[in-house]
Design a protein around this motif. Sequence first.
Motif, mmCIF file in Angstrom:
data_model
loop_
_atom_site.group_PDB
_atom_site.id
_atom_site.type_symbol
_atom_site.label_atom_id
_atom_site.label_comp_id
_atom_site.label_asym_id
_atom_site.label_seq_id
_atom_site.Cartn_x
_atom_site.Cartn_y
_atom_site.Cartn_z
ATOM 1 N N ALA A 84 63.007 18.685 33.576
ATOM 2 C CA ALA A 84 62.495 18.238 32.279
ATOM 3 C C ALA A 84 62.709 19.303 31.210
ATOM 4 O O ALA A 84 62.851 20.487 31.534
ATOM 5 N N VAL A 85 62.725 18.859 29.960
ATOM 6 C CA VAL A 85 62.816 19.781 28.827
ATOM 7 C C VAL A 85 61.685 19.487 27.845
ATOM 8 O O VAL A 85 61.067 18.414 27.919
ATOM 9 N N ASN A 86 61.432 20.441 26.948
ATOM 10 C CA ASN A 86 60.349 20.294 25.959
ATOM 11 C C ASN A 86 59.030 19.897 26.617
ATOM 12 O O ASN A 86 58.335 18.986 26.149
ATOM 13 N N ILE A 87 58.704 20.550 27.709
ATOM 14 C CA ILE A 87 57.477 20.204 28.445
ATOM 15 C C ILE A 87 56.265 20.662 27.642
ATOM 16 O O ILE A 87 56.158 21.840 27.291
ATOM 17 N N LEU A 107 57.943 13.083 31.719
ATOM 18 C CA LEU A 107 58.361 14.127 30.767
ATOM 19 C C LEU A 107 59.721 13.756 30.205
ATOM 20 O O LEU A 107 60.340 12.784 30.643
ATOM 21 N N GLN A 108 60.191 14.581 29.266
ATOM 22 C CA GLN A 108 61.522 14.348 28.701
ATOM 23 C C GLN A 108 62.570 14.811 29.717
ATOM 24 O O GLN A 108 62.492 15.935 30.216
ATOM 25 N N ARG A 109 63.541 13.955 30.005
ATOM 26 C CA ARG A 109 64.515 14.241 31.069
ATOM 27 C C ARG A 109 65.535 15.288 30.620
ATOM 28 O O ARG A 109 66.063 15.200 29.508
ATOM 29 N N ALA A 110 65.797 16.273 31.503
ATOM 30 C CA ALA A 110 66.844 17.258 31.231
ATOM 31 C C ALA A 110 68.205 16.561 31.330
ATOM 32 O O ALA A 110 68.387 15.665 32.160
#
Length: 351
Positions: A84-87, A107-110
């Motif tokens: 994930a990114v921007n956790i 979460l936002q997917r990497a």
Amino acid sequence: MTYTTQTRVLVVDPQHPEAEVIRTAAATIREGRLVAFPTETVYGLGANALDSAAIARIFQAKQRPTTDPIIAHIAAPSQLNELAVNIPPKAFALAQAFFPGPLTLILQRAPHVPENIAAGLNTIAVRMPAHPVAQALIQAADVPIAAPSANTFTRPSATTAQHVLEDLHGHVDIVLDGGATTIGLESTVLDMTQSVPVVLRPGGLLLDDLRALIPDIQFAPRFVKEETAASSPGQMLKHYAPRAAVTVFTGERRAVLQAMQLAALEHLQTGKQVGVLVADEDRSLFDPRVVVRSLGADLHEIGRNLFAGLREVDARGVDVILVRDFGREGLGAALWDRLVRAAQGNIINMN
Ligand code: TXA
Ligand code: MG
């Protein structure tokens, strides 16, 4: 198209999994093949979460619509950053408090995480299971493991290796048999990509425990008919459905049990076979022709036995299954969600 293969069952010690068994299963994951394994909630049907061809095999084996995204399982909280990114900081706080355990964070997917695990969404569901076999497998595979519940699409989830085989024999490479799962209901799914976190599925982690950390969590149960389900993954109404028609009775306990007794008699009179799912305290109330399955004495036992109970009563060949509501407190919220889906919205309200 379906995924067909030879299925091997490997018995594994649930507390101290044998290294050799784990090595074999991990190698199978790394080859892009499927391994069913126990978690503390239900059995998962696992594949390498970074291999889109392996993920495609999960969808084929389960006959699951490719519009329904899959959870990635990790062995340490630090692996959140691999997926994930921007956790948001709140997500780390939740992981700190509840990992390992029955909590899934959206979460936002990497960008490098395959699109098909997320059914094309730009999010990713991540969870760290609290089961020695699951943890050992993820560690040995050295990749996150994508795993939906190890049942055929719309069937009750699998809480034993036997359930996995009932649904997936010939469609999974290895089944790790670590005995019955302890919670028996799936994880709580929490969407952390909204400004206010939203519970998408109540589950093994209680809403009150989440609220203690994030007081403004939203939970608005939604049950969606199949036609509109694509935009709201996992909220499909037909889910956990046995072959028999399920009716759930809600309201005050005495009124509910009376209505169930009456309904059972009416079905018997029309020549139908009847099963009921109740609590220990209710088991003696029914006509001897009724197949009575008590799920237990308290919510933990009832949660642990729900899916097995649905499968067992169904396997007795009954035409209808009548289930009582067990309230909404604690695990009751997750139980109610599963019951409404098993009943496909067929609810009789005695209030
Ligand atoms: O306890 C569990 O969660 C078990 C064990 C094996 O970990 N797994 C499980 O997976 O129940 P599954 O696929 O049967 O249910 C996952 C739920 C589905 O309702 C799915 O729609 C939702 O999580 N989900 C997964 N990824 C999502 C995403 N990116 N956005 C929204 N919902 C998601
Ligand atoms: Mg499932």
